[in-house]
Write a protein that holds these residues in place. Structure first.
Motif, short mmCIF file in Angstrom:
data_model
loop_
_atom_site.label_atom_id
_atom_site.label_comp_id
_atom_site.label_asym_id
_atom_site.label_seq_id
_atom_site.Cartn_x
_atom_site.Cartn_y
_atom_site.Cartn_z
N PHE A 121 -13.61 -47.55 -79.87
CA PHE A 121 -14.21 -48.50 -78.93
C PHE A 121 -13.44 -48.44 -77.63
CE2 PHE A 121 -10.80 -50.82 -80.84
CZ PHE A 121 -10.38 -51.78 -79.93
N GLU A 122 -14.12 -48.88 -76.58
CA GLU A 122 -13.51 -48.93 -75.27
C GLU A 122 -13.02 -50.35 -75.03
OE1 GLU A 122 -14.89 -48.40 -70.64
OE2 GLU A 122 -16.01 -47.32 -72.19
N TYR A 123 -11.80 -50.47 -74.50
CA TYR A 123 -11.23 -51.79 -74.29
C TYR A 123 -10.38 -51.77 -73.03
CZ TYR A 123 -8.93 -56.22 -75.27
OH TYR A 123 -8.46 -57.51 -75.20
N PHE A 124 -10.29 -52.91 -72.38
CA PHE A 124 -9.49 -53.03 -71.16
C PHE A 124 -8.36 -54.01 -71.38
CE2 PHE A 124 -8.29 -54.84 -67.11
CZ PHE A 124 -8.15 -53.70 -66.33
N THR A 125 -7.14 -53.55 -71.17
CA THR A 125 -5.98 -54.43 -71.13
C THR A 125 -5.43 -54.30 -69.71
OG1 THR A 125 -4.64 -52.67 -72.10
CG2 THR A 125 -5.43 -54.37 -73.59
N SER A 126 -4.36 -53.57 -69.53
CA SER A 126 -3.90 -53.29 -68.17
C SER A 126 -4.61 -52.06 -67.62
CB SER A 126 -2.39 -53.06 -68.16
OG SER A 126 -2.07 -51.95 -68.98
N SER A 170 -8.23 -49.38 -68.81
CA SER A 170 -9.34 -49.18 -69.75
C SER A 170 -9.08 -47.92 -70.56
CB SER A 170 -10.64 -49.05 -68.97
OG SER A 170 -11.73 -49.00 -69.86
N GLY A 171 -9.40 -47.98 -71.85
CA GLY A 171 -9.17 -46.82 -72.68
C GLY A 171 -9.91 -46.88 -73.99
N PHE A 172 -9.83 -45.78 -74.73
CA PHE A 172 -10.42 -45.69 -76.06
C PHE A 172 -9.36 -45.95 -77.11
CE2 PHE A 172 -13.21 -42.76 -73.62
CZ PHE A 172 -14.42 -43.39 -73.86
N LEU A 173 -9.75 -46.73 -78.12
CA LEU A 173 -8.86 -47.04 -79.25
C LEU A 173 -9.62 -46.80 -80.54
CD1 LEU A 173 -8.22 -49.38 -76.88
CD2 LEU A 173 -6.65 -50.09 -78.63
N PRO A 174 -8.90 -46.55 -81.64
CA PRO A 174 -9.59 -46.43 -82.93
C PRO A 174 -10.10 -47.80 -83.37
CG PRO A 174 -7.20 -46.29 -83.21
CD PRO A 174 -7.47 -46.35 -81.73
N MET A 175 -11.27 -47.83 -84.00
CA MET A 175 -11.90 -49.10 -84.38
C MET A 175 -11.00 -49.94 -85.29
SD MET A 175 -14.29 -51.17 -83.83
CE MET A 175 -15.60 -50.30 -83.02
N HIS A 176 -10.17 -49.32 -86.11
CA HIS A 176 -9.32 -50.12 -87.00
C HIS A 176 -8.32 -50.97 -86.23
CE1 HIS A 176 -5.83 -47.40 -86.71
NE2 HIS A 176 -6.69 -46.40 -86.85
N PHE A 195 -9.34 -52.77 -83.57
CA PHE A 195 -10.15 -53.78 -82.88
C PHE A 195 -9.60 -55.18 -83.13
CE2 PHE A 195 -13.70 -56.73 -82.45
CZ PHE A 195 -14.19 -56.37 -81.21
N ARG A 196 -9.16 -55.46 -84.35
CA ARG A 196 -8.67 -56.80 -84.70
C ARG A 196 -7.51 -57.24 -83.82
NH1 ARG A 196 -6.61 -53.12 -88.27
NH2 ARG A 196 -4.43 -53.32 -88.88
N PHE A 197 -6.73 -56.28 -83.30
CA PHE A 197 -5.60 -56.63 -82.45
C PHE A 197 -6.03 -57.09 -81.06
CE2 PHE A 197 -3.75 -53.30 -85.32
CZ PHE A 197 -3.05 -54.20 -86.11
N THR A 198 -7.28 -56.82 -80.69
CA THR A 198 -7.78 -57.25 -79.39
C THR A 198 -8.33 -58.67 -79.41
OG1 THR A 198 -10.06 -56.44 -79.71
CG2 THR A 198 -8.44 -54.86 -78.87
N LEU A 199 -8.60 -59.19 -80.59
CA LEU A 199 -9.24 -60.50 -80.70
C LEU A 199 -8.41 -61.65 -80.12
CD1 LEU A 199 -10.96 -60.07 -84.18
CD2 LEU A 199 -11.97 -59.84 -81.89
N PRO A 200 -7.09 -61.73 -80.38
CA PRO A 200 -6.32 -62.83 -79.76
C PRO A 200 -6.34 -62.76 -78.23
CG PRO A 200 -5.07 -61.83 -81.55
CD PRO A 200 -6.28 -60.96 -81.32
N ILE A 201 -6.34 -61.55 -77.69
CA ILE A 201 -6.37 -61.40 -76.23
C ILE A 201 -7.72 -61.87 -75.70
CG2 ILE A 201 -6.26 -59.72 -74.33
CD1 ILE A 201 -4.42 -58.06 -76.27
N LYS A 202 -8.80 -61.48 -76.37
CA LYS A 202 -10.13 -61.91 -75.95
C LYS A 202 -10.25 -63.43 -76.03
CE LYS A 202 -12.30 -57.64 -77.37
NZ LYS A 202 -13.08 -56.94 -78.37
N LYS A 203 -9.72 -64.01 -77.10
CA LYS A 203 -9.77 -65.46 -77.27
C LYS A 203 -9.01 -66.17 -76.15
CE LYS A 203 -8.96 -69.03 -80.72
NZ LYS A 203 -8.45 -69.34 -82.05
#
Length: 159
Positions: free
Chosen positions: A82-87, A89-95, A97-105
């Motif tokens: 999946f593509e995700y933006f922190t500092s 934008s990049g591609f990460l393995p889907m496994h 994804f759960r680590f992005t949830l607290p940041i999104k929240k």
């Protein structure tokens, strides 16, 4: 505790191995190798600026013989990455994804409600994108009141 001293050639070998550049096709070939590289590196940064090709494709082409640029999109479509933006934008393995949830929240909790003008603009853009499908920033009228404040918000127009 005894310290470990490495020579420059030893360090070079470790770094090239870790980066997947020590041997030809170190992660294999084909679309599966693209996934293995992203999984191994943990994050492959997207870069929209390019002369020859976008930087994330260079990362893959340097490691995978006969790399095809559409493989990244295919892996996104099948849910492997999946593509995700922190500092950046990049591609990460889907496994991961759960680590992005607290940041999104946290972003959602801190975000100010959209103004009516922002809601209207978003609706106009989405409606137009749905009708015309392929759009770039240059396809929109530049109604900027003030001059650009830096390279990140330049507006380029196709001639």
């Amino acid at each position: 505790m005894e310290s470990l001293v490495l020579t420059i050639p030893q360090v070079r070998k470790i770094v090239l191995e870790a980066a997947g550049l020590a041997r030809k096709a170190q992660f294999g070939i084909g679309i599966e190798a693209v996934y293995r590289i992203i999984d191994h590196l943990g994050f492959v940064q997207l870069d929209t600026n390019y002369v020859v090709e976008r930087a994330h494709h260079h990362v893959m082409a340097a490691r995978i013989p006969d790399y095809q640029t559409e493989w990244l999109a295919e892996l996104c479509e099948d849910g492997s990455i999946f593509e995700y933006f922190t500092s950046a934008s990049g591609f990460l393995p889907m496994h991961d994804f759960r680590f992005t949830l607290p940041i999104k929240k946290a972003f959602k909790a801190q975000r100010k409600p959209l103004t009516q003008a922002e809601t209207n603009l978003m609706k106009q853009i989405l409606d137009r994108a749905e009708r015309e499908e392929s759009l770039t920033v240059g396809d929109f009228e530049n109604d900027r009141v003030e001059a650009s404040s830096g390279w990140w918000d330049w507006r380029l127009r196709a001639s």
